[in-house]
Scaffold this active site. Structure first.
Site, PDB file in Angstrom:
ATOM      1  N   ASP A  51      51.967  43.230  36.527  1.00 55.85           N
ATOM      2  CA  ASP A  51      50.921  44.235  36.280  1.00 55.85           C
ATOM      3  C   ASP A  51      51.046  45.398  37.265  1.00 55.85           C
ATOM      4  O   ASP A  51      50.824  46.555  36.899  1.00 55.85           O
ATOM      5  CB  ASP A  51      49.535  43.589  36.422  1.00 55.85           C
ATOM      6  CG  ASP A  51      49.196  42.692  35.241  1.00 55.85           C
ATOM      7  OD1 ASP A  51      49.606  43.028  34.113  1.00 55.85           O
ATOM      8  OD2 ASP A  51      48.526  41.669  35.452  1.00 55.85           O
ATOM      9  N   GLY A  52      51.406  45.064  38.520  1.00 60.56           N
ATOM     10  CA  GLY A  52      51.555  46.107  39.553  1.00 60.56           C
ATOM     11  C   GLY A  52      52.632  47.109  39.157  1.00 60.56           C
ATOM     12  O   GLY A  52      52.494  48.313  39.388  1.00 60.56           O
ATOM     13  N   GLU A 128      41.055  50.753  38.454  1.00 59.14           N
ATOM     14  CA  GLU A 128      39.799  51.084  39.125  1.00 59.14           C
ATOM     15  C   GLU A 128      40.001  52.096  40.245  1.00 59.14           C
ATOM     16  O   GLU A 128      41.133  52.346  40.680  1.00 59.14           O
ATOM     17  CB  GLU A 128      39.132  49.828  39.733  1.00 59.14           C
ATOM     18  CG  GLU A 128      39.709  49.305  41.022  1.00 59.14           C
ATOM     19  CD  GLU A 128      40.993  48.542  40.876  1.00 59.14           C
ATOM     20  OE1 GLU A 128      42.032  49.080  41.325  1.00 59.14           O
ATOM     21  OE2 GLU A 128      41.004  47.453  40.330  1.00 59.14           O
ATOM     22  N   ASP A 155      30.035  47.997  52.189  1.00 57.07           N
ATOM     23  CA  ASP A 155      31.452  48.318  52.417  1.00 57.07           C
ATOM     24  C   ASP A 155      31.951  49.388  51.450  1.00 57.07           C
ATOM     25  O   ASP A 155      32.803  50.195  51.810  1.00 57.07           O
ATOM     26  CB  ASP A 155      32.318  47.065  52.239  1.00 57.07           C
ATOM     27  CG  ASP A 155      32.249  46.156  53.449  1.00 57.07           C
ATOM     28  OD1 ASP A 155      31.501  46.502  54.398  1.00 57.07           O
ATOM     29  OD2 ASP A 155      32.922  45.111  53.453  1.00 57.07           O
ATOM     30  N   THR A 166      39.191  42.859  34.832  1.00 58.78           N
ATOM     31  CA  THR A 166      39.695  41.521  35.199  1.00 58.78           C
ATOM     32  C   THR A 166      40.431  41.551  36.544  1.00 58.78           C
ATOM     33  O   THR A 166      40.935  40.519  36.989  1.00 58.78           O
ATOM     34  CB  THR A 166      40.658  41.010  34.115  1.00 58.78           C
ATOM     35  OG1 THR A 166      41.574  42.069  33.791  1.00 58.78           O
ATOM     36  CG2 THR A 166      39.920  40.576  32.866  1.00 58.78           C
ATOM     37  N   ALA A 167      40.512  42.726  37.180  1.00 55.74           N
ATOM     38  CA  ALA A 167      41.237  42.847  38.447  1.00 55.74           C
ATOM     39  C   ALA A 167      40.240  42.801  39.615  1.00 55.74           C
ATOM     40  O   ALA A 167      39.436  41.860  39.706  1.00 55.74           O
ATOM     41  CB  ALA A 167      42.076  44.131  38.423  1.00 55.74           C
ATOM     42  N   ASN A 169      37.497  44.275  40.209  1.00 54.35           N
ATOM     43  CA  ASN A 169      36.117  44.179  39.739  1.00 54.35           C
ATOM     44  C   ASN A 169      35.670  42.722  39.581  1.00 54.35           C
ATOM     45  O   ASN A 169      34.562  42.358  39.961  1.00 54.35           O
ATOM     46  CB  ASN A 169      36.003  44.916  38.397  1.00 54.35           C
ATOM     47  CG  ASN A 169      34.703  44.624  37.668  1.00 54.35           C
ATOM     48  OD1 ASN A 169      33.657  45.125  38.031  1.00 54.35           O
ATOM     49  ND2 ASN A 169      34.761  43.777  36.645  1.00 54.35           N
ATOM     50  N   SER A 171      36.891  40.061  41.078  1.00 60.41           N
ATOM     51  CA  SER A 171      36.759  39.425  42.398  1.00 60.41           C
ATOM     52  C   SER A 171      35.447  39.813  43.075  1.00 60.41           C
ATOM     53  O   SER A 171      34.939  39.080  43.916  1.00 60.41           O
ATOM     54  CB  SER A 171      37.908  39.843  43.319  1.00 60.41           C
ATOM     55  OG  SER A 171      39.136  39.570  42.724  1.00 60.41           O
ATOM     56  N   ALA A 190      30.120  44.272  49.012  1.00 69.45           N
ATOM     57  CA  ALA A 190      29.338  43.790  50.157  1.00 69.45           C
ATOM     58  C   ALA A 190      28.179  44.722  50.514  1.00 69.45           C
ATOM     59  O   ALA A 190      28.145  45.323  51.596  1.00 69.45           O
ATOM     60  CB  ALA A 190      30.253  43.582  51.367  1.00 69.45           C
TER      61      ALA A 190
HETATM   62  P1  NAD Z   1      48.814  43.148  44.372  1.00 71.29           P
HETATM   63  O1  NAD Z   1      50.245  42.886  44.556  1.00 71.29           O
HETATM   64  O2  NAD Z   1      47.861  43.025  45.540  1.00 71.29           O
HETATM   65  O3  NAD Z   1      48.318  42.212  43.163  1.00 71.29           O
HETATM   66  C1  NAD Z   1      47.032  41.982  42.832  1.00 71.29           C
HETATM   67  C2  NAD Z   1      46.936  41.020  41.645  1.00 71.29           C
HETATM   68  O4  NAD Z   1      46.098  41.633  40.672  1.00 71.29           O
HETATM   69  C3  NAD Z   1      48.239  40.666  40.933  1.00 71.29           C
HETATM   70  O5  NAD Z   1      48.233  39.288  40.660  1.00 71.29           O
HETATM   71  C4  NAD Z   1      48.163  41.461  39.634  1.00 71.29           C
HETATM   72  O6  NAD Z   1      48.857  40.821  38.553  1.00 71.29           O
HETATM   73  C5  NAD Z   1      46.680  41.433  39.377  1.00 71.29           C
HETATM   74  N1  NAD Z   1      46.217  42.483  38.485  1.00 71.29           N
HETATM   75  C6  NAD Z   1      46.541  43.798  38.481  1.00 71.29           C
HETATM   76  N2  NAD Z   1      45.896  44.410  37.479  1.00 71.29           N
HETATM   77  C7  NAD Z   1      45.167  43.463  36.846  1.00 71.29           C
HETATM   78  C8  NAD Z   1      44.280  43.487  35.746  1.00 71.29           C
HETATM   79  N3  NAD Z   1      43.991  44.614  35.106  1.00 71.29           N
HETATM   80  N4  NAD Z   1      43.675  42.333  35.376  1.00 71.29           N
HETATM   81  C9  NAD Z   1      43.919  41.190  36.031  1.00 71.29           C
HETATM   82  N5  NAD Z   1      44.755  41.086  37.078  1.00 71.29           N
HETATM   83  C10 NAD Z   1      45.351  42.225  37.480  1.00 71.29           C
HETATM   84  O7  NAD Z   1      48.617  44.630  43.803  1.00 71.29           O
HETATM   85  P2  NAD Z   1      49.225  45.263  42.524  1.00 71.29           P
HETATM   86  O8  NAD Z   1      50.021  44.269  41.742  1.00 71.29           O
HETATM   87  O9  NAD Z   1      49.854  46.547  42.920  1.00 71.29           O
HETATM   88  O10 NAD Z   1      47.909  45.586  41.706  1.00 71.29           O
HETATM   89  C11 NAD Z   1      46.949  46.488  42.199  1.00 71.29           C
HETATM   90  C12 NAD Z   1      45.616  45.954  41.756  1.00 71.29           C
HETATM   91  O11 NAD Z   1      45.330  44.795  42.502  1.00 71.29           O
HETATM   92  C13 NAD Z   1      44.449  46.876  42.026  1.00 71.29           C
HETATM   93  O12 NAD Z   1      44.282  47.796  40.997  1.00 71.29           O
HETATM   94  C14 NAD Z   1      43.307  45.895  42.137  1.00 71.29           C
HETATM   95  O13 NAD Z   1      42.627  45.729  40.919  1.00 71.29           O
HETATM   96  C15 NAD Z   1      43.959  44.577  42.451  1.00 71.29           C
HETATM   97  N6  NAD Z   1      43.440  44.085  43.716  1.00 71.29           N
HETATM   98  C16 NAD Z   1      42.617  43.031  43.675  1.00 71.29           C
HETATM   99  C17 NAD Z   1      42.043  42.566  44.834  1.00 71.29           C
HETATM  100  C18 NAD Z   1      41.129  41.401  44.746  1.00 71.29           C
HETATM  101  O14 NAD Z   1      40.972  40.868  43.656  1.00 71.29           O
HETATM  102  N7  NAD Z   1      40.493  41.021  45.838  1.00 71.29           N
HETATM  103  C19 NAD Z   1      42.293  43.175  46.042  1.00 71.29           C
HETATM  104  C20 NAD Z   1      43.150  44.252  46.059  1.00 71.29           C
HETATM  105  C21 NAD Z   1      43.728  44.716  44.876  1.00 71.29           C
END
Ligand code: NAD
Length: 274
Positions: A51-52, A128, A155, A166-167, A169, A171, A190
């Site tokens: 996805d990244g 997001e 925060d 599903t990303a 948001n 969490s 937070a």
């Molecule tokens: P990353 O390597 O930190 O991976 C974050 C994870 O989020 C990966 O497993 C990826 O497959 C998953 N992901 C990405 N988009 C998704 C989606 N639309 N639905 C479900 N899972 C999704 O970072 P990355 O791969 O460059 O992705 C960046 C994204 O990571 C950001 O847009 C953000 O949404 C997410 N992220 C999540 C958290 C968290 O959940 N605490 C923290 C930081 C970033």
């Protein structure tokens, strides 16, 4: 569309497995005269990774959304934006040959930063945008469609698209939103809630036309996270968020898994019969 040459861009990360898939797919596509491999002005962008990687491909071609369609190949488990696994390249090539130009598209988020100087800077997000302060509590007024809604302390505040729900948001405790619902979701990071300070506490789903504004009370540095990009910004009078007038188009095919299947497979797994 049927007899014209399709320009295909293959975008890949440096992981050895992704590089192997890239080499293999390039070899498979080259013999077809209806395909031309080119990263310049492509009709179809195929991201190889996860996805990244699809997020990176989107940011690379976000100025060409009227011309391109995206496809994701995942070199691990199935992702949210990736329809094909790395062992399904034959099927991907077949679907490219059968492709008539059909697409499935998802809403995007536009963020405008209004600086105190009067300058405006725009960003687009597929997942997001999050405004945060890391050194101390972020204090900002949140306006929903020009209604002063709450004074936020905490925060940060995350605004997500339906596919981004599903990303990060999720969490943060936000809801999962089906991408046919053209809406944005505002989720708190937070928040401080006690007898003195009060926010709604739950996430809010805002319809297509409504504007979301975050007005920081401090001039100091805020962090703006836009998908996988980080920006440090200061002297901002407001962050303005709205659904963008264009969507991200994906190539439609029988392989384009239903959203609920993706959610189930990613977060729940097999559903057992009684
Ligand atoms: P990353 O390597 O930190 O991976 C974050 C994870 O989020 C990966 O497993 C990826 O497959 C998953 N992901 C990405 N988009 C998704 C989606 N639309 N639905 C479900 N899972 C999704 O970072 P990355 O791969 O460059 O992705 C960046 C994204 O990571 C950001 O847009 C953000 O949404 C997410 N992220 C999540 C958290 C968290 O959940 N605490 C923290 C930081 C970033």
């Amino acid at each position: 569309m049927k007899n014209t040459v399709k320009r295909i861009a293959l975008i890949v990360n440096q992981r050895p497995r992704s590089q192997e898939v890239f080499q293999k797919l390039s070899r498979m596509l080259r013999p077809y005269k209806q395909f031309e491999l080119s990263r310049k002005n492509p009709d179809i962008v195929i991201s190889i990774g996860g996805d990244g990687m699809l997020l990176s491909a989107f940011h690379r071609y976000k100025d060409q959304l009227d011309k391109v369609r995206f496809i994701g190949v995942h070199t691990g488990h199935l992702g949210f934006y990736t329809d094909y696994r790395d062992f399904e390249l034959d099927l991907l090539v077949q679907n490219l040959l059968l492709d008539q130009g059909a697409q499935i598209s998802y809403p995007l988020l536009q963020i405008k930063i209004h600086y105190q100087s009067g300058d405006i800077k725009e960003y687009l997000a597929l997942n997001e945008a999050t405004v945060r302060r890391t050194d101390r509590t972020m204090v900002a007024d949140l306006h929903l469609n020009q209604v002063p809604f709450e004074r936020f302390r905490g925060d940060g505040i995350c605004i997500s698209t339906p596919t981004g729900s599903t990303a990060y948001n999720k969490s943060l405790g936000g809801s999962v939103l089906h991408p046919t619902i053209e809406a944005l979701q505002v989720t708190e990071v937070a928040s401080l809630n006690n007898r003195v300070y009060r926010t709604l506490g739950s996430s809010v789903i805002v319809p297509r036309k409504d504007k979301i504004e975050i007005l920081p009370l401090s001039d100091s540095t805020h962090t703006l996270l836009v998908d996988n990009h980080v920006y440090q910004v200061e002297q901002v009078s407001r962050f303005e968020c709205q659904i963008y007038h264009r969507k991200i188009p994906f190539m439609a095919s029988s392989k384009h898994t239903s959203f609920w299947e993706r959610v189930r497979d990613s977060f729940i797994g097999e559903v057992e019969d009684e």
